[in-house]
Each structure stands twice: as C-alpha cells, then as structure tokens.
Scaffold this motif. Structure first.
Motif, PDB file in Angstrom:
ATOM      1  N   LYS A 211       0.995  -1.103   5.826  1.00  0.00           N
ATOM      2  CA  LYS A 211       2.325  -0.917   6.408  1.00  0.00           C
ATOM      3  C   LYS A 211       3.450  -1.585   5.610  1.00  0.00           C
ATOM      4  O   LYS A 211       4.611  -1.506   5.984  1.00  0.00           O
ATOM      5  CB  LYS A 211       2.337  -1.418   7.858  1.00  0.00           C
ATOM      6  N   GLU A 212       3.089  -2.235   4.495  1.00  0.00           N
ATOM      7  CA  GLU A 212       4.100  -2.990   3.749  1.00  0.00           C
ATOM      8  C   GLU A 212       5.257  -2.105   3.263  1.00  0.00           C
ATOM      9  O   GLU A 212       6.432  -2.452   3.420  1.00  0.00           O
ATOM     10  CB  GLU A 212       3.474  -3.725   2.555  1.00  0.00           C
ATOM     11  N   GLU A 213       4.898  -0.963   2.698  1.00  0.00           N
ATOM     12  CA  GLU A 213       5.943  -0.084   2.159  1.00  0.00           C
ATOM     13  C   GLU A 213       6.899   0.371   3.266  1.00  0.00           C
ATOM     14  O   GLU A 213       8.123   0.361   3.094  1.00  0.00           O
ATOM     15  CB  GLU A 213       5.277   1.128   1.497  1.00  0.00           C
ATOM     16  N   ASP A 214       6.303   0.739   4.414  1.00  0.00           N
ATOM     17  CA  ASP A 214       7.121   1.150   5.556  1.00  0.00           C
ATOM     18  C   ASP A 214       8.019   0.028   6.042  1.00  0.00           C
ATOM     19  O   ASP A 214       9.184   0.239   6.370  1.00  0.00           O
ATOM     20  CB  ASP A 214       6.212   1.571   6.713  1.00  0.00           C
ATOM     21  N   ALA A 215       7.449  -1.171   6.112  1.00  0.00           N
ATOM     22  CA  ALA A 215       8.218  -2.322   6.596  1.00  0.00           C
ATOM     23  C   ALA A 215       9.454  -2.522   5.721  1.00  0.00           C
ATOM     24  O   ALA A 215      10.561  -2.740   6.218  1.00  0.00           O
ATOM     25  CB  ALA A 215       7.343  -3.575   6.586  1.00  0.00           C
ATOM     26  N   LYS A 216       9.280  -2.404   4.418  1.00  0.00           N
ATOM     27  CA  LYS A 216      10.396  -2.587   3.481  1.00  0.00           C
ATOM     28  C   LYS A 216      11.422  -1.462   3.663  1.00  0.00           C
ATOM     29  O   LYS A 216      12.628  -1.691   3.609  1.00  0.00           O
ATOM     30  CB  LYS A 216       9.873  -2.634   2.040  1.00  0.00           C
ATOM     31  N   LYS A 217      10.898  -0.243   3.882  1.00  0.00           N
ATOM     32  CA  LYS A 217      11.819   0.894   4.108  1.00  0.00           C
ATOM     33  C   LYS A 217      12.674   0.685   5.351  1.00  0.00           C
ATOM     34  O   LYS A 217      13.821   1.113   5.423  1.00  0.00           O
ATOM     35  CB  LYS A 217      11.013   2.194   4.271  1.00  0.00           C
ATOM     36  N   LEU A 218      12.074   0.036   6.358  1.00  0.00           N
ATOM     37  CA  LEU A 218      12.814  -0.239   7.596  1.00  0.00           C
ATOM     38  C   LEU A 218      13.835  -1.356   7.401  1.00  0.00           C
ATOM     39  O   LEU A 218      14.649  -1.613   8.283  1.00  0.00           O
ATOM     40  CB  LEU A 218      11.848  -0.616   8.720  1.00  0.00           C
ATOM     41  N   GLY A 219      13.748  -2.043   6.263  1.00  0.00           N
ATOM     42  CA  GLY A 219      14.732  -3.084   5.965  1.00  0.00           C
ATOM     43  C   GLY A 219      14.162  -4.486   5.908  1.00  0.00           C
ATOM     44  O   GLY A 219      14.883  -5.436   5.611  1.00  0.00           O
ATOM     45  N   ALA A 220      12.844  -4.634   6.222  1.00  0.00           N
ATOM     46  CA  ALA A 220      12.246  -5.982   6.199  1.00  0.00           C
ATOM     47  C   ALA A 220      12.322  -6.545   4.783  1.00  0.00           C
ATOM     48  O   ALA A 220      12.175  -5.816   3.800  1.00  0.00           O
ATOM     49  CB  ALA A 220      10.796  -5.926   6.670  1.00  0.00           C
ATOM     50  N   HIS A 221      12.552  -7.865   4.691  1.00  0.00           N
ATOM     51  CA  HIS A 221      12.675  -8.514   3.386  1.00  0.00           C
ATOM     52  C   HIS A 221      11.329  -8.972   2.849  1.00  0.00           C
ATOM     53  O   HIS A 221      11.130  -9.061   1.649  1.00  0.00           O
ATOM     54  CB  HIS A 221      13.633  -9.705   3.487  1.00  0.00           C
ATOM     55  N   HIS A 222      10.408  -9.316   3.765  1.00  0.00           N
ATOM     56  CA  HIS A 222       9.101  -9.832   3.351  1.00  0.00           C
ATOM     57  C   HIS A 222       8.008  -9.240   4.231  1.00  0.00           C
ATOM     58  O   HIS A 222       8.276  -8.734   5.318  1.00  0.00           O
ATOM     59  CB  HIS A 222       9.055 -11.364   3.478  1.00  0.00           C
ATOM     60  N   PHE A 223       6.775  -9.365   3.750  1.00  0.00           N
ATOM     61  CA  PHE A 223       5.635  -8.830   4.482  1.00  0.00           C
ATOM     62  C   PHE A 223       4.463  -9.787   4.328  1.00  0.00           C
ATOM     63  O   PHE A 223       4.163 -10.238   3.221  1.00  0.00           O
ATOM     64  CB  PHE A 223       5.263  -7.451   3.918  1.00  0.00           C
ATOM     65  N   VAL A 224       3.819 -10.119   5.452  1.00  0.00           N
ATOM     66  CA  VAL A 224       2.660 -11.019   5.414  1.00  0.00           C
ATOM     67  C   VAL A 224       1.476 -10.317   6.071  1.00  0.00           C
ATOM     68  O   VAL A 224       1.568  -9.859   7.209  1.00  0.00           O
ATOM     69  CB  VAL A 224       2.968 -12.350   6.162  1.00  0.00           C
ATOM     70  N   VAL A 225       0.369 -10.226   5.331  1.00  0.00           N
ATOM     71  CA  VAL A 225      -0.862  -9.667   5.895  1.00  0.00           C
ATOM     72  C   VAL A 225      -1.574 -10.798   6.639  1.00  0.00           C
ATOM     73  O   VAL A 225      -2.018 -11.769   6.026  1.00  0.00           O
ATOM     74  CB  VAL A 225      -1.777  -9.086   4.790  1.00  0.00           C
ATOM     75  N   THR A 226      -1.654 -10.662   7.968  1.00  0.00           N
ATOM     76  CA  THR A 226      -2.140 -11.796   8.770  1.00  0.00           C
ATOM     77  C   THR A 226      -3.642 -12.033   8.623  1.00  0.00           C
ATOM     78  O   THR A 226      -4.151 -13.064   9.043  1.00  0.00           O
ATOM     79  CB  THR A 226      -1.802 -11.578  10.265  1.00  0.00           C
ATOM     80  N   LYS A 227      -4.339 -11.083   8.045  1.00  0.00           N
ATOM     81  CA  LYS A 227      -5.784 -11.287   7.824  1.00  0.00           C
ATOM     82  C   LYS A 227      -6.065 -12.064   6.548  1.00  0.00           C
ATOM     83  O   LYS A 227      -7.210 -12.440   6.288  1.00  0.00           O
ATOM     84  CB  LYS A 227      -6.490  -9.925   7.729  1.00  0.00           C
ATOM     85  N   ASP A 228      -5.030 -12.305   5.748  1.00  0.00           N
ATOM     86  CA  ASP A 228      -5.207 -13.008   4.474  1.00  0.00           C
ATOM     87  C   ASP A 228      -4.873 -14.500   4.650  1.00  0.00           C
ATOM     88  O   ASP A 228      -3.703 -14.879   4.788  1.00  0.00           O
ATOM     89  CB  ASP A 228      -4.276 -12.363   3.424  1.00  0.00           C
ATOM     90  N   PRO A 229      -5.890 -15.378   4.662  1.00  0.00           N
ATOM     91  CA  PRO A 229      -5.666 -16.814   4.912  1.00  0.00           C
ATOM     92  C   PRO A 229      -4.661 -17.437   3.941  1.00  0.00           C
ATOM     93  O   PRO A 229      -3.906 -18.328   4.324  1.00  0.00           O
ATOM     94  CB  PRO A 229      -7.052 -17.436   4.716  1.00  0.00           C
ATOM     95  N   GLU A 230      -4.627 -16.971   2.698  1.00  0.00           N
ATOM     96  CA  GLU A 230      -3.688 -17.527   1.718  1.00  0.00           C
ATOM     97  C   GLU A 230      -2.246 -17.223   2.103  1.00  0.00           C
ATOM     98  O   GLU A 230      -1.361 -18.083   2.022  1.00  0.00           O
ATOM     99  CB  GLU A 230      -3.986 -16.950   0.314  1.00  0.00           C
ATOM    100  N   GLN A 231      -2.020 -15.971   2.537  1.00  0.00           N
ATOM    101  CA  GLN A 231      -0.659 -15.580   2.930  1.00  0.00           C
ATOM    102  C   GLN A 231      -0.217 -16.328   4.189  1.00  0.00           C
ATOM    103  O   GLN A 231       0.954 -16.714   4.321  1.00  0.00           O
ATOM    104  CB  GLN A 231      -0.581 -14.064   3.154  1.00  0.00           C
ATOM    105  N   ILE A 232      -1.154 -16.527   5.125  1.00  0.00           N
ATOM    106  CA  ILE A 232      -0.836 -17.267   6.355  1.00  0.00           C
ATOM    107  C   ILE A 232      -0.504 -18.727   6.016  1.00  0.00           C
ATOM    108  O   ILE A 232       0.452 -19.302   6.536  1.00  0.00           O
ATOM    109  CB  ILE A 232      -2.011 -17.182   7.364  1.00  0.00           C
ATOM    110  N   LYS A 233      -1.270 -19.312   5.114  1.00  0.00           N
ATOM    111  CA  LYS A 233      -1.034 -20.699   4.702  1.00  0.00           C
ATOM    112  C   LYS A 233       0.366 -20.837   4.096  1.00  0.00           C
ATOM    113  O   LYS A 233       1.106 -21.771   4.394  1.00  0.00           O
ATOM    114  CB  LYS A 233      -2.100 -21.094   3.663  1.00  0.00           C
TER     115      LYS A 233
END
Ligand SMILES: [Zn+2]
Ligand SMILES: [Zn+2]
Length: 347
Positions: A211-233
């Motif tokens: 959903k990252e590409e869609d999120a950016k299209k909607l105007g979101a500035h950043h995207f975090v995949v919550t299943k990725d422990p590194e990104q959550i950290k």
C-alpha cells in the motif's frame, strides 16, 4: 406509508436479499429524499452478522446516504423538492440534553437514534438504512450538499469522512504535528487526506508494504510497514498523534510505544474484542489513549462544506447492489481502494 424497496438481511445468518417495507409518512418536520448512492461501511457487515451486539431484523444497512429531495413537511425550512440531501450514521437524538445542546448529538445522553439497527424515538418501528430507494429523516439530521460535487464519492464522507475529520479537529492536529494513520482502509485513507490538508506530517502505518505507493498518492509523507521490526524500532517515540482506524484486534501497547511524550492515540476503528493495555505503556511519556465517534450534525455539515471547498472526496469503487456480497468479501480482506459505493439505480 411509503412503499420502499431495499436489500435486507432477514437474520444474522442470511445474506442480504431484495425486500420491500413501509417507511413512515413525511411528518411536518421531515424530509424525504430518494437515494442515489450509498457507501458500504465495515460496520454494515459487523451489524448484519451480529458481530458487535444482537441486531434488529430484518435489517437494511447503509449510513453513507446521498440523494435528492422528493417531499418536505410543512415546517421544513432548509430543504425544498429537488435539493441534494445526505444522511450519515444518525437520524435522531433527544435534542435537549447537555451534549445535544452542544452539537454533540452523537453522544446524546439518551442515546442517538442510529440510521439503521435502531428504534425510532417513539418506539413505533425500527430504523432502516440506505440500501434502499428512499428515506424519511427529520430535518435536523439531513445534511446539505453543494450542486456539482461527485455524489458517489461524497457518500463515504458521511461516515468515514466525519469519523476521521472530527478527532483531528478536536485535538487540533495540524502544522508542526507528526500524525500516524494506522490502517489504510475506508477510514484510514480519509484520515490521510484530512491530515495532509490540515498541514500535519503524515505517516501511514500498515501491515502491507503493497500500500506504500497508494499512501504516497493520497499525500502521505512517510510509510511504515508494521510487520518489519526495524521500521517499528526506527519509528519509536516519534508521533504526536496516532489515528487508529483498525477494526481487527491489534497490539495497542506496541503502537503506544510509537508516540512521543504527551502523545495521543485516538481509536476510531472498532475491533469486536476488548484490547489489553498496560499502564506502563501510558505512564512512560504521559501518553493518552482516547476515542472518538463520528461527529455532530453541525460539524458534519462543516466537514462537507470544507470538502466541497477543498476538492476532497473519497476514493471509491462504484458497484451494483447485486454485487454487495462480493464487496463484503473483498472488504474483509482489505481489498478495496478505498470505499465501495452502491449505485442505487441498480436496486
Ligand atoms: Zn460507518
Ligand atoms: Zn441528547
């Protein structure tokens, strides 16, 4: 009485099917409008299956309703035949309690009357929602729409729109704030649009990297995949607000850890089971866990006007009513970009 065509669930185990019933006659303070489009909310599915609580059957779901006025009562002031009209999640409230007097009818101390799966205030009959060809609503609960708007794409504003607009306004989310929107579905995509429009730095938190590409299209500035422990950290302790739109069980403690000191997590999604929250998740960093339910009528009108002025609508997939079961199946899998809307001409 007004003969009305609809799709109804006869009980919690039976799929929706065509049904005919009678709506009340148009009273002196009522507006009747023919329904052109009705959005499909996740709560429709929760309610026709008794997922939250035992419902009133037969049940006609639908609370993102737009259409055109066909009849008004003698005392109606703000609508005339031919006007556009809309109704969201409520059709009545006591109008006199402390909350109603402050334009917070959704928190009516006597309980507001829901658009469907509720009883009329005089107890005479159940309320029936927008998967139908026409509806009668007291004037105070009918919203105005501007001519020229994309009516199908406006329909979801009546629930998904106000549910996300109201808390962002209440907590004054805007410039200088880091806002995370948890879940990118019907509610989440509107949360992103409003967050961006209000000037916040918006991050989408989602289990699915797709959903990252869609999120950016909607105007979101950043995207975090919550299943990725590194990104959550990396995201820990960074957000002023989290708008939690998820209606499936999830770990509140983990998300609270992403808030900054004095941050607030606002629940607008409704999982069918209570969540477990550790006091430590809140007291370390003086964090708040809050909730918000739709919005009052005055604020809903303000939101519709704001959207008309700023060209904000919902991203929708228009469907025929006979395809509602496929739509529910896809909605359960999160496979909708981002709201199904029924073309009621197909009823
Ligand atoms: Zn809804
Ligand atoms: Zn009240």
């Amino acid at each position: 009485m007004i003969e009305t065509k609809a799709y109804a669930a006869q009980d919690e185990k039976t799929p929706l099917a065509p049904w005919t019933f009678e709506r009340r006659e148009v009273g002196p303070h009522d507006v009747q409008f023919d329904i052109l489009f009705c959005g499909v909310c996740h709560s429709d599915l929760h309610q026709i299956t008794n997922d939250w609580f035992p419902g009133i059957f037969p049940m006609v779901p639908g609370h993102e309703i737009v259409g055109r006025v066909v009849k008004v009562g003698d005392h109606v002031k703000n609508f005339k035949v031919g006007d556009l009209a809309a109704t969201g999640c409520m059709v009545d409230s006591c109008q006199v309690c402390e909350n109603c007097k402050q334009d917070l009818e959704q928190y009516c101390l006597e309980g507001s009357t829901q658009t469907y799966n509720s009883m009329e205030r005089d107890g005479s009959m159940p309320t029936y929602g927008g998967y139908s060809n026409t509806i009668v609503v007291r004037e105070e609960f009918v919203l105005q729409l501007k001519e020229g708007v994309d009516l199908a794409a406006v329909a979801p504003l009546l629930c998904a729109g106000i549910t996300t607009y109201s808390p962002l306004k209440h907590w004054k989310v805007g410039k200088g704030h880091k806002l995370a929107v948890l879940g990118l579905g019907g509610l989440g995509h509107m949360g992103v649009k409003f967050g961006v429009a209000f000037g916040a730095e918006v991050t989408v938190l989602s289990t699915s990297a797709s959903k990252e590409e869609d999120a950016k299209k909607l105007g979101a500035h950043h995207f975090v995949v919550t299943k990725d422990p590194e990104q959550i950290k990396a995201a820990a302790g960074t957000f002023d607000f989290i708008l939690d739109t998820v209606s499936a069980p999830h770990d509140f403690n983990m998300y609270l850890s992403l808030l900054r000191t004095n941050g607030t997590m606002i629940c607008v999604g409704v999982p069918n089971e209570p969540a477990s929250v550790a006091a430590f998740s809140l007291l370390g960093g003086r964090k708040s866990l809050a909730g918000s339910g739709i919005g009052g009528i005055k604020e809903t009108q303000e939101m519709l006007d704001y959207c008309a002025e700023n060209n904000i609508v919902s991203d929708i997939e228009l469907i025929d009513i006979k395809d509602i079961h496929t739509a529910y199946k896809r909605m359960e899998k999160g496979d909708v970009r981002y709201r199904f809307v029924i073309d009621m001409a197909t009823l």
